[in-house]
Design a protein around this motif. Sequence first.
Motif, mmCIF file in Angstrom:
data_model
loop_
_atom_site.group_PDB
_atom_site.id
_atom_site.type_symbol
_atom_site.label_atom_id
_atom_site.label_comp_id
_atom_site.label_asym_id
_atom_site.label_seq_id
_atom_site.Cartn_x
_atom_site.Cartn_y
_atom_site.Cartn_z
ATOM 1 N N PRO A 250 -17.770 1.205 -10.223
ATOM 2 C CA PRO A 250 -16.684 0.271 -9.876
ATOM 3 C C PRO A 250 -17.233 -0.740 -9.117
ATOM 4 O O PRO A 250 -16.718 -2.099 -9.211
ATOM 5 C CB PRO A 250 -15.557 1.116 -9.369
ATOM 6 C CG PRO A 250 -15.999 2.375 -8.686
ATOM 7 C CD PRO A 250 -17.378 2.666 -9.847
ATOM 8 N N LEU A 251 -18.017 -0.443 -8.287
ATOM 9 C CA LEU A 251 -18.771 -1.538 -6.951
ATOM 10 C C LEU A 251 -19.904 -1.831 -7.273
ATOM 11 O O LEU A 251 -20.596 -1.312 -8.081
ATOM 12 C CB LEU A 251 -18.174 -0.919 -5.876
ATOM 13 C CG LEU A 251 -16.811 -0.284 -5.620
ATOM 14 C CD1 LEU A 251 -16.795 -0.050 -4.086
ATOM 15 C CD2 LEU A 251 -15.920 -1.637 -5.691
ATOM 16 N N ALA A 252 -20.501 -2.696 -6.585
ATOM 17 C CA ALA A 252 -21.741 -3.049 -6.544
ATOM 18 C C ALA A 252 -22.665 -1.937 -6.474
ATOM 19 O O ALA A 252 -22.370 -1.195 -5.555
ATOM 20 C CB ALA A 252 -22.272 -4.234 -5.553
ATOM 21 N N PRO A 253 -23.849 -1.661 -7.230
ATOM 22 C CA PRO A 253 -24.725 -0.476 -7.084
ATOM 23 C C PRO A 253 -25.061 -0.099 -5.649
ATOM 24 O O PRO A 253 -25.474 -0.845 -4.749
ATOM 25 C CB PRO A 253 -25.929 -0.898 -7.769
ATOM 26 C CG PRO A 253 -25.392 -1.754 -8.974
ATOM 27 C CD PRO A 253 -24.179 -2.572 -8.020
ATOM 28 N N ARG A 254 -24.691 1.292 -5.185
ATOM 29 C CA ARG A 254 -25.150 1.766 -3.926
ATOM 30 C C ARG A 254 -24.420 1.601 -2.988
ATOM 31 O O ARG A 254 -24.603 1.552 -1.559
ATOM 32 C CB ARG A 254 -26.728 1.727 -3.701
ATOM 33 C CG ARG A 254 -27.410 2.480 -4.646
ATOM 34 C CD ARG A 254 -28.928 2.136 -4.726
ATOM 35 N NE ARG A 254 -29.475 2.810 -5.669
ATOM 36 C CZ ARG A 254 -29.815 2.501 -6.783
ATOM 37 N NH1 ARG A 254 -29.417 1.231 -7.225
ATOM 38 N NH2 ARG A 254 -30.337 3.113 -7.844
ATOM 39 N N SER A 255 -23.083 1.152 -3.022
ATOM 40 C CA SER A 255 -22.142 0.721 -2.007
ATOM 41 C C SER A 255 -21.330 2.030 -1.557
ATOM 42 O O SER A 255 -20.262 2.322 -1.697
ATOM 43 C CB SER A 255 -21.030 -0.391 -2.505
ATOM 44 O OG SER A 255 -21.549 -1.421 -3.250
ATOM 45 N N TRP A 256 -22.323 2.815 -1.159
ATOM 46 C CA TRP A 256 -21.904 4.236 -0.818
ATOM 47 C C TRP A 256 -20.487 4.453 -0.163
ATOM 48 O O TRP A 256 -19.665 5.332 -0.287
ATOM 49 C CB TRP A 256 -23.057 5.039 -0.179
ATOM 50 C CG TRP A 256 -24.255 4.885 -0.757
ATOM 51 C CD1 TRP A 256 -25.475 4.388 -0.271
ATOM 52 C CD2 TRP A 256 -24.621 5.414 -2.283
ATOM 53 N NE1 TRP A 256 -26.401 4.552 -1.230
ATOM 54 C CE2 TRP A 256 -25.963 5.033 -2.130
ATOM 55 C CE3 TRP A 256 -23.985 5.850 -3.090
ATOM 56 C CZ2 TRP A 256 -26.738 5.450 -3.436
ATOM 57 C CZ3 TRP A 256 -24.573 6.469 -4.437
ATOM 58 C CH2 TRP A 256 -26.130 6.074 -4.656
ATOM 59 N N ALA A 278 -33.255 11.610 -7.715
ATOM 60 C CA ALA A 278 -32.802 12.601 -6.458
ATOM 61 C C ALA A 278 -32.682 11.805 -5.460
ATOM 62 O O ALA A 278 -31.489 12.307 -4.575
ATOM 63 C CB ALA A 278 -34.276 13.482 -6.280
ATOM 64 N N ALA A 279 -33.148 10.530 -5.031
ATOM 65 C CA ALA A 279 -32.861 9.979 -3.614
ATOM 66 C C ALA A 279 -31.432 9.319 -3.752
ATOM 67 O O ALA A 279 -30.762 9.370 -2.930
ATOM 68 C CB ALA A 279 -33.925 8.906 -3.470
ATOM 69 N N ASP A 280 -31.054 8.896 -4.770
ATOM 70 C CA ASP A 280 -29.826 8.434 -5.180
ATOM 71 C C ASP A 280 -28.792 9.462 -4.935
ATOM 72 O O ASP A 280 -27.336 9.342 -4.495
ATOM 73 C CB ASP A 280 -29.443 7.668 -6.596
ATOM 74 C CG ASP A 280 -30.241 6.283 -6.433
ATOM 75 O OD1 ASP A 280 -30.446 5.756 -5.489
ATOM 76 O OD2 ASP A 280 -30.720 6.036 -7.657
ATOM 77 N N LEU A 281 -28.963 10.732 -5.691
ATOM 78 C CA LEU A 281 -27.917 11.771 -5.612
ATOM 79 C C LEU A 281 -27.778 12.265 -3.980
ATOM 80 O O LEU A 281 -26.781 12.550 -3.727
ATOM 81 C CB LEU A 281 -28.569 13.058 -6.306
ATOM 82 C CG LEU A 281 -27.974 14.410 -6.263
ATOM 83 C CD1 LEU A 281 -26.177 14.149 -6.788
ATOM 84 C CD2 LEU A 281 -28.483 15.292 -7.152
ATOM 85 N N ALA A 282 -28.987 12.404 -3.080
ATOM 86 C CA ALA A 282 -28.836 12.567 -1.778
ATOM 87 C C ALA A 282 -28.123 11.788 -1.051
ATOM 88 O O ALA A 282 -27.301 12.165 -0.177
ATOM 89 C CB ALA A 282 -30.240 12.863 -1.232
ATOM 90 N N ASP A 283 -28.224 10.270 -1.473
ATOM 91 C CA ASP A 283 -27.281 9.423 -0.765
ATOM 92 C C ASP A 283 -25.929 9.509 -1.072
ATOM 93 O O ASP A 283 -25.114 9.399 -0.187
ATOM 94 C CB ASP A 283 -27.648 8.087 -0.941
ATOM 95 C CG ASP A 283 -29.248 7.619 -0.261
ATOM 96 O OD1 ASP A 283 -29.439 8.187 0.932
ATOM 97 O OD2 ASP A 283 -29.877 6.621 -0.715
ATOM 98 N N CYS A 284 -25.695 9.975 -2.292
ATOM 99 C CA CYS A 284 -24.360 9.935 -2.690
ATOM 100 C C CYS A 284 -23.621 11.058 -2.196
ATOM 101 O O CYS A 284 -22.465 10.741 -1.681
ATOM 102 C CB CYS A 284 -24.463 10.106 -4.487
ATOM 103 S SG CYS A 284 -22.951 10.968 -4.935
#
Length: 413
Positions: A250-256, A278-284
């Motif tokens: 829904p939002l700009a990418p990686r707006s965690w 995997a890095a994105d999964l960890a941040d998520c």
Amino acid sequence: MSADAAALGGRRGSGTAKVALTAYEARIPMARGFRHAGKNRAETASVLVAAEWGAVTGWGEAAPREYVTGESPDSVRAALERGVPASVADWIGAPLPDALAGLLALDLPTFLGEPGRPAPAAAAAVETALFDLVCRSAGVPGLRALHTAGFGDLLADRAAPVPVATVLDLGRDPAERLAALPAAVRAAIPHVKLKAGPDVAPVAGQVARVRDLVPDATVSVDANGSWDAGEVLAHAERLRSAGPAWLEEPLAPRSWADMARLRGAGLRVMLDESFSGAADLADCLTHGAADLLNLRVSKCGGPLRLLTLARAARAAGLGVQLGVQVGEVGPLWAAGRLIGTALREPVAVEAGRQDEWFPARPAFTAPGYQVDRAASRAPALTGPGIGLRPTWALLERCVPCRPPRQEAGQEDQ
């Protein structure tokens, strides 16, 4: 079994094996465009890759999207000039389990990328081509090879026709399009994905109208990163009442942090452009930013890496959707079909709309693209590897771009 199959199944790599990559850029006009908040696509933008080892060829495809992984056809072609890692020589002639283990051990996104900038789309083309090559050399179907590679916990023993989602882009009114279908066809649709523009206000009404037309289907909304968090929160109650199963990117990418706020407001969030590894999964997970992930072969780095990420997602309690890139011309949709017809309990499976975008004759692949639109089901492909090869009708519309031939025993670059 062919002589090549017997050789691959019965000997170790000799260190002198050669794997040559040949790339073909496919920029083919689509019969009907596809529009979402991030792109209005009217032609393909794929790079096909042939991986040759002796007399055997495996096929892969990249669908690079700058707004997803930062890659383009030009960057994929440049990445492919690196060829394959030297370690391929250690397993290219090994028994099937060892060959698959060697393929799994490769970090192709890093090898094919620049420092700090992995190249998952380019990696997907090479991994798929090498996977197809290994399977064809051994004479085994792709699903059997995926089980051999250790993914039996994620996959059924046998492939079966899979219910596929209907994706409605911004080019046509979604309710009008669904209303034009026979009632029996609407009743067979398992999931509807609505593409949404930047304006959040009308979305709840659109979802409600679609749910009236397909009451037994789940409905999701994909904003392709175009919404503002404050606006979504202002409309959160209406969105919850309308009942979308989830909001995709829904939002700009990686707006965690902001995506975590949406979840706190009772909205389920699926990551797409925000997630490719995997890095994105960890941040998520650190931020509690999502409930689900959209997995696509091209952005995840290939079918084996996709399944590895699917396993990690499920271990973290996240649901998964198997998605596609618009305009996949052959090996990519085949790799997705291989997984989609056996993957256990995805929330939705997409299959593309190649039957709308490209002519049925001459077929771009053998076998040709198949989806039963009346039943919203996609059949499994059969045969070795990914079960599909590009035809001359496709390749003659591509621009060949052959990187320097590289011996798999060369030093890594």
